[in-house]
Motif scaffolding. Structure first.
Motif, PDB file in Angstrom:
ATOM      1  N   HIS A  24      16.337 -24.048  -1.059  1.00 56.21           N
ATOM      2  CA  HIS A  24      15.775 -24.155   0.969  1.00 56.21           C
ATOM      3  C   HIS A  24      15.158 -25.335   1.162  1.00 56.21           C
ATOM      4  O   HIS A  24      13.906 -25.051   1.537  1.00 56.21           O
ATOM      5  CB  HIS A  24      14.888 -22.674   0.486  1.00 56.21           C
ATOM      6  CG  HIS A  24      16.010 -21.765   0.537  1.00 56.21           C
ATOM      7  ND1 HIS A  24      17.038 -21.286   1.666  1.00 56.21           N
ATOM      8  CD2 HIS A  24      15.959 -20.454  -0.545  1.00 56.21           C
ATOM      9  CE1 HIS A  24      17.733 -20.197   0.640  1.00 56.21           C
ATOM     10  NE2 HIS A  24      17.257 -19.889  -0.272  1.00 56.21           N
ATOM     11  N   GLN A  52      18.542 -22.225  11.032  1.00 57.48           N
ATOM     12  CA  GLN A  52      17.210 -21.112  11.572  1.00 57.48           C
ATOM     13  C   GLN A  52      18.180 -19.642  10.943  1.00 57.48           C
ATOM     14  O   GLN A  52      17.118 -18.854  11.553  1.00 57.48           O
ATOM     15  CB  GLN A  52      17.720 -21.649  12.964  1.00 57.48           C
ATOM     16  CG  GLN A  52      17.359 -23.193  13.523  1.00 57.48           C
ATOM     17  CD  GLN A  52      17.768 -23.232  14.547  1.00 57.48           C
ATOM     18  OE1 GLN A  52      18.601 -22.806  15.260  1.00 57.48           O
ATOM     19  NE2 GLN A  52      17.149 -24.277  15.563  1.00 57.48           N
ATOM     20  N   THR A  53      19.275 -19.555  10.353  1.00 54.88           N
ATOM     21  CA  THR A  53      19.547 -18.069  10.469  1.00 54.88           C
ATOM     22  C   THR A  53      20.124 -18.106   9.270  1.00 54.88           C
ATOM     23  O   THR A  53      19.548 -17.206   8.471  1.00 54.88           O
ATOM     24  CB  THR A  53      21.938 -18.753  10.415  1.00 54.88           C
ATOM     25  OG1 THR A  53      22.109 -19.715   9.706  1.00 54.88           O
ATOM     26  CG2 THR A  53      22.208 -19.331  11.944  1.00 54.88           C
ATOM     27  N   CYS A  54      19.075 -18.692   8.261  1.00 55.63           N
ATOM     28  CA  CYS A  54      18.551 -18.413   6.718  1.00 55.63           C
ATOM     29  C   CYS A  54      17.010 -17.548   6.648  1.00 55.63           C
ATOM     30  O   CYS A  54      16.478 -18.039   6.937  1.00 55.63           O
ATOM     31  CB  CYS A  54      18.203 -19.961   5.859  1.00 55.63           C
ATOM     32  SG  CYS A  54      17.313 -19.442   4.197  1.00 55.63           S
ATOM     33  N   ASN A  55      17.372 -16.226   5.965  1.00 55.68           N
ATOM     34  CA  ASN A  55      16.691 -14.916   6.086  1.00 55.68           C
ATOM     35  C   ASN A  55      15.000 -15.838   5.363  1.00 55.68           C
ATOM     36  O   ASN A  55      13.816 -15.622   5.485  1.00 55.68           O
ATOM     37  CB  ASN A  55      16.717 -14.105   6.024  1.00 55.68           C
ATOM     38  CG  ASN A  55      17.893 -13.324   6.780  1.00 55.68           C
ATOM     39  OD1 ASN A  55      17.405 -13.233   7.919  1.00 55.68           O
ATOM     40  ND2 ASN A  55      18.312 -12.573   6.152  1.00 55.68           N
ATOM     41  N   GLU A  56      15.364 -16.284   4.013  1.00 57.96           N
ATOM     42  CA  GLU A  56      14.024 -17.148   3.124  1.00 57.96           C
ATOM     43  C   GLU A  56      13.435 -18.202   4.061  1.00 57.96           C
ATOM     44  O   GLU A  56      12.445 -17.713   3.612  1.00 57.96           O
ATOM     45  CB  GLU A  56      15.214 -17.650   2.153  1.00 57.96           C
ATOM     46  CG  GLU A  56      15.355 -15.899   0.877  1.00 57.96           C
ATOM     47  CD  GLU A  56      15.884 -16.894  -0.521  1.00 57.96           C
ATOM     48  OE1 GLU A  56      15.173 -17.905  -1.190  1.00 57.96           O
ATOM     49  OE2 GLU A  56      16.960 -16.441  -0.402  1.00 57.96           O
ATOM     50  N   CYS A  57      14.418 -19.341   4.432  1.00 53.99           N
ATOM     51  CA  CYS A  57      13.499 -20.291   4.934  1.00 53.99           C
ATOM     52  C   CYS A  57      12.873 -19.981   6.457  1.00 53.99           C
ATOM     53  O   CYS A  57      11.887 -20.271   6.449  1.00 53.99           O
ATOM     54  CB  CYS A  57      14.729 -21.165   5.753  1.00 53.99           C
ATOM     55  SG  CYS A  57      15.545 -22.545   4.638  1.00 53.99           S
ATOM     56  N   ALA A  58      13.202 -19.161   6.893  1.00 58.69           N
ATOM     57  CA  ALA A  58      12.671 -17.979   8.407  1.00 58.69           C
ATOM     58  C   ALA A  58      10.936 -17.298   7.691  1.00 58.69           C
ATOM     59  O   ALA A  58       9.922 -17.387   8.383  1.00 58.69           O
ATOM     60  CB  ALA A  58      13.388 -17.053   8.488  1.00 58.69           C
ATOM     61  N   SER A  59      11.372 -16.568   6.656  1.00 56.70           N
ATOM     62  CA  SER A  59      10.115 -16.472   5.589  1.00 56.70           C
ATOM     63  C   SER A  59       9.239 -16.850   5.812  1.00 56.70           C
ATOM     64  O   SER A  59       7.602 -16.740   5.273  1.00 56.70           O
ATOM     65  CB  SER A  59      10.212 -15.140   4.675  1.00 56.70           C
ATOM     66  OG  SER A  59      11.172 -15.860   3.508  1.00 56.70           O
TER      67      SER A  59
END
Length: 157
Positions: A24, A52-59
């Motif tokens: 990530h 943008q669609t990756c939950n881990e990156c967004a967190s």
């Protein structure tokens, strides 16, 4: 080949994106890696969509907060506000820099350790000579936000 990069056919682009996304590294990290090894048209947009669609990156993504910068208010009395931070290491030493906002007088203390306990010990010595400030401003370094520091700071108030 595109220069020294491998041109990835559409059939393998999704799998290549997944490989680039291991760990990530974020949009810029993925783009940096991709620019060294692979190419296809619109690769930058594909990378941005994946991140943008990756939950881990967004967190763990940094929140872009726009704030208005303001100066600290001028203190009305001594020991109302004190700022402190560490500088270093320089030749194996760290320096705790404490600035009294009222007079802008600096106190600089040389130390080998920047742990919470070392910091509390240094501050106890300073506050024993003078007094504990009403407000203590730090950069939220780990030694300043730990539970033992909070507990000790509450005793100073």
């Amino acid at each position: 080949m595109y220069g020294e990069r491998l041109v990835i056919p559409p059939k393998f682009q999704k799998r290549t994106l997944q490989q680039l996304h291991i760990g990530h590294p974020g949009v810029e990290g993925m783009r940096s890696i991709a620019r060294q090894y692979v190419y296809w048209s619109h690769i930058d947009e594909d990378i941005a969509k994946l991140v943008q669609t990756c939950n881990e990156c967004a967190s763990v993504a940094k929140i872009d907060r726009r704030t208005i910068l303001e100066s600290w208010p001028v203190p009305k009395k001594p020991w109302q506000r004190v700022h402190l931070d560490y500088a270093g290491p320089m030749d194996g030493w760290f320096y705790l820099i404490l600035v009294y906002s009222f007079s802008e007088w600096p106190e600089v203390i040389r130390t080998r350790k920047i742990t919470t306990l070392a910091t509390v010990g240094i501050l106890r010595g300073i506050f024993a000579r003078f007094e504990a400030p009403e407000t203590l401003v730090t950069d939220s370094g780990t030694q300043f936000i730990s539970s033992p520091f909070d507990t000790t700071a509450l005793k100073w108030v």
